[in-house]
Design an enzyme around this catalytic site. Structure first.
Site, PDB file in Angstrom:
ATOM      1  N   ILE B  83       0.852  -1.193   0.000  1.00  0.00           N
ATOM      2  CA  ILE B  83       0.000   0.000   0.000  1.00  0.00           C
ATOM      3  C   ILE B  83       0.887   1.242   0.000  1.00  0.00           C
ATOM      4  CG2 ILE B  83      -2.014   1.082   1.072  1.00  0.00           C
ATOM      5  CD1 ILE B  83      -2.584  -1.479   2.510  1.00  0.00           C
ATOM      6  N   PRO B  84       1.560   1.565  -1.116  1.00  0.00           N
ATOM      7  CA  PRO B  84       2.349   2.790  -1.144  1.00  0.00           C
ATOM      8  C   PRO B  84       1.431   4.001  -0.958  1.00  0.00           C
ATOM      9  CG  PRO B  84       2.149   1.860  -3.343  1.00  0.00           C
ATOM     10  CD  PRO B  84       1.600   0.841  -2.392  1.00  0.00           C
ATOM     11  N   HIS B  85       1.834   4.933  -0.120  1.00  0.00           N
ATOM     12  CA  HIS B  85       0.974   6.103   0.112  1.00  0.00           C
ATOM     13  C   HIS B  85       1.808   7.289   0.543  1.00  0.00           C
ATOM     14  CE1 HIS B  85       1.085   5.650   4.570  1.00  0.00           C
ATOM     15  NE2 HIS B  85       1.364   4.410   4.235  1.00  0.00           N
ATOM     16  N   GLY B  86       1.211   8.469   0.469  1.00  0.00           N
ATOM     17  CA  GLY B  86       1.922   9.668   0.875  1.00  0.00           C
ATOM     18  C   GLY B  86       0.958  10.815   1.065  1.00  0.00           C
ATOM     19  N   ALA B 121      -2.340   5.437  -2.376  1.00  0.00           N
ATOM     20  CA  ALA B 121      -3.247   6.450  -1.808  1.00  0.00           C
ATOM     21  C   ALA B 121      -2.462   7.724  -1.537  1.00  0.00           C
ATOM     22  CB  ALA B 121      -3.865   5.939  -0.510  1.00  0.00           C
TER      23      ALA B 121
END
Lengths: 571, 164
Positions: B83-86, B121
């Site tokens: 779940i890469p997110h920033g 996300a």
């Protein structure tokens, strides 16, 4: 020598205060003689003086009892009330003014205004106990709690009423004195037990949770019994003995009021808090909620029930919302000021002369009421899932009577249904049971499990994550950062007043605990909601990276220190 | 007790609605092409640009914020899910994209296994709430038994969306 100006000042102030007091009392008589307009002023002055004495007296009484006699402070407050009340020191006339606590002519020995303040305190007290109730726990242990609560109610009501009849205070079970003594005997005040068990970390034990669940039921049933009894007494006073059909109607009405308002309360509480939260001021929200509690208190009085019932329903409705802890925090201030006043005023209602005549009866009644709870609550517990040790723990835990018992007796006294003697008996019961219960409770909770071998309490699956940190200082720092991270995600975070730093975190249906022990931080969360808790804590831990980077960019402590000290000797 | 269930359901419905608003045919892809971590993230960001969820000008800034978060700790969790997110002010509100790479690739996952399902996300820096809620809800759904397999077995984008 250096503090002599201070001493002078104190001496001057004391003299000035005494002089002012003397002038005040000397002039008071003349003001009163001036005529009618002074009447309200006289009443208000009297109230202010009475409250002044009560505030100070109750606190000192509680302090002395707690500190030197190692007993519950409540007893000290009650005894302080007895000492400064109208039947003792308060009845002595001060020259130029009269007694500070003159005996009023009505059924109550204190003024209506003062009693009103005590009633307000009892409404806040019951609102708070409703708020503190864990409805979910109650539901989970409802079956055994139902049996334990009902057993306690039946045994103690019959025991109390039978005592009254046997000793000739009432001629039948339907006599107001018998009904009130029965009701007085039923009212468990679980607060004391809860405090002792939470200090011993046994509140979450099967026995602890069963006691809490039973106490909720005990309150509900006790309040229904009170409503019926008040109704019966009112019916009787307006003419003749009430028929059983009337009693049934009263019971149904009390239960209906309870069920309808409880259902409406629970259904609307979530929506109500969502709307209130838009105000963005916990102060305002707390004030509105207290206002609603008072509204419901008034409504329940209008419906022929007691005011505390409405307040309790309002508290219970809000107990499952996420603002429950914040509300408790907001109300704690007003609570801690008013509750000693309540117990002190209750102590004032004790007429030693009347109690003297029923002293022996009071002891026997208290003994019966204590045994009735131990047996009435212990028996169903033993039959359902506890061994004898567990059953005894549950039974003893249900013994303490304090505020509810006094409120019930106060209602009896104010309606004229019972006399000073019955009220005195209620005060004796609350004193004896609060003195006896704590040491016994500590003793019975000493050894092993109280649950029968095969029985295991079902619990919602809870996940725990332990985060190990290099030192207690780092853990402490991250602990408060994590609490803040939950706050930022609009959770309601509440710091528990326990020895081990603990945060209780709630939002809607989610509830987590965050505990710091030395260099460990433990996060407990229900399996259903573990993801959100884990992500919040994880992201907070990672944000520490940014903090570390900025610390690295900071000037060295040496140069910061140099800046701080440079110029310190400049002239 | 009924209230507890109602609340849960209500909460769930609310999230479900959000997920379907966020994951549309334009933001879900069946076969990601990239062969390394950075490439996968860039591909997912480009999907959002093509779908009009973020402006072309914001592409670099969004990419930077996700990679920065990735450097702190890998978002490759367990069992093939990443779940890469920033957080970045280049987006006005929470945006998300989902991509599948059946053969999997090394995403520095916690369990060392290759990652196959990727959810990106990005939300505004100052906003709390939706970001964490989305991460929590998507990982809750993906931890349901059989859910990951259903996504991997899906033959069309619509089939994946219907799972949420």
């Amino acid at each position: 020598m250096t503090n002599s100006p201070g001493r002078w000042r104190v001496g001057f102030l004391t003299t000035a205060f005494l002089a002012a007091t003397v002038c005040f009392f000397a002039s008071a008589g003349t003001v009163q003689a001036a005529g009618e307009p002074a009447h309200t002023s006289r009443i208000m002055t009297e109230l202010a003086l009475q409250l002044a004495l009560i505030m100070i007296g109750a606190r000192l009484g509680g302090f002395v009892f707690n500190r030197f006699l190692r007993g519950p402070g409540v007893l000290g407050e009650l005894i302080a009330g007895m000492i400064i009340g109208p039947y003792a020191l308060g009845g002595i006339a001060i020259p130029g003014w009269g007694p500070v606590f003159p005996l009023s002519g009505g059924p109550l020995p204190v003024s209506t205004e003062l009693y009103g303040i005590a009633m307000l305190a009892s409404i806040i007290l019951l609102f708070l106990s409703g708020l503190e109730t864990d409805l979910a726990t109650f539901m989970r242990y409802s079956l055994v709690g139902l049996a334990v609560g009902a057993g306690g109610i039946v045994f103690s009501f019959i025991g109390g009423a039978a005592c009254a009849v046997y000793f000739g205070l009432a001629d039948s079970f339907l006599h107001p004195a018998a009904l009130f003594l029965g009701t007085i005997a039923t009212a468990t005040s679980v607060g004391l037990t809860a405090r002792i068990l939470s200090e011993k970390r046994r509140l979450g034990s099967p026995e602890g949770v069963t006691i809490l669940a039973a106490a909720v039921l005990d309150d509900v049933l006790g309040i229904v019994v009170l409503a019926v009894v008040v109704g019966m007494v009112r019916a009787e006073r307006s003419g003749g003995t009430p028929a059983w059909s009337q009693i049934a109607v009263l019971g149904v009405r009390a239960i209906l009021f309870w069920v309808v308002f409880m259902a409406v309360g629970i259904l609307l509480a979530g929506r109500l808090t969502r709307v209130l939260k838009r105000l963005h001021s916990m102060n305002t929200i707390a004030a509105i909620c207290l206002g609603l509690a008072l509204l419901l208190a008034g409504l329940s009085e209008m419906a022929g029930l007691a005011m505390i019932i409405g307040a309790y329903i309002m508290g219970l409705s809000l107990s499952r919302t996420d603002i429950a802890y914040e509300l408790q925090d907001q109300l704690r201030g007003i609570y801690s000021f008013l509750i000693p006043v309540f117990f002190c005023v209750m102590g004032m209602l004790v007429d030693f002369h009347a109690v003297g005549k029923v002293l022996a009866f009071g002891f026997i009644f208290a003994l019966v009421a204590v045994l009735a709870k131990v047996i009435g609550c212990g028996l169903p517990a033993w039959l359902m899932k506890f061994n004898l040790r567990g059953a005894l723990r549950v039974g003893v835990g249900m013994v303490p009577r304090a505020e509810v018992c006094l409120i019930v007796a106060g209602i009896g006294l104010s309606t004229g249904a019972v006399g000073q003697d019955v009220f005195g008996v209620a005060v004796m019961l609350s004193m004896i049971s609060t003195m006896v219960a704590p040491p016994v409770l500590l003793r019975v909770f000493e050894n092993g499990s109280g649950v029968r071998g095969s029985e295991r309490m079902k619990k919602e699956e809870v996940r725990s994550v332990v985060i190990e940190l290099p030192s207690a200082e780092v853990a402490e720092f991250l602990f408060s950062r994590m609490a803040q991270a939950f706050r930022n995600e609009e959770f309601f975070v509440h710091r528990l007043h326990t020895d081990i730093p603990t945060y209780q975190i709630r939002k809607e249906d989610m509830a987590f605990t965050l505990i710091q022990e030395g260099s460990h931080i433990t996060l407990n969360m229900p399996a259903r909601y573990q993801h959100i808790a884990r992500f919040i804590v994880l992201e907070e831990l990672l944000s520490i990276q940014d903090l570390l980077d900025s610390v690295r960019r900071m000037k060295s402590p040496d140069s910061l220190g140099a800046e701080l000290l440079s110029g310190v000797f400049d002239r | 007790m009924t209230r507890r269930a109602d609340y849960g359901q209500y909460h769930f419905m609310l999230m479900k609605m959000n997920l379907q608003k966020l994951l549309t045919p334009e933001t879900v892809v069946l076969d990601l092409e990239a062969t390394d971590k950075e490439g996968i993230i860039a591909e997912l960001v480009d999907i959002l640009v093509r779908a009009g969820r973020i402006s072309a000008a914001a592409r670099e800034e969004v990419l930077r914020s996700v990679m920065e978060r990735e450097r702190k700790m890998s978002t490759g969790i367990e069992h093939g899910v990443a779940i890469p997110h920033g957080k970045s002010d280049a987006v006005p509100e929470l945006v998300a994209a989902l991509g599948v790479k059946r053969e999997g690739l090394d995403f520095d996952a916690l369990d060392g296994q290759p990652s196959r399902i990727f959810i990106l996300a990005v939300s505004p820096a100052d906003r709390s709430g939706p970001h964490i809620q989305f991460l929590a809800e998507i990982s809750r759904l993906l931890s349901e038994p059989g859910m990951q397999q259903k996504i991997l077995d899906a033959r069309s984008v619509e089939e994946i969306i219907s799972l949420f």
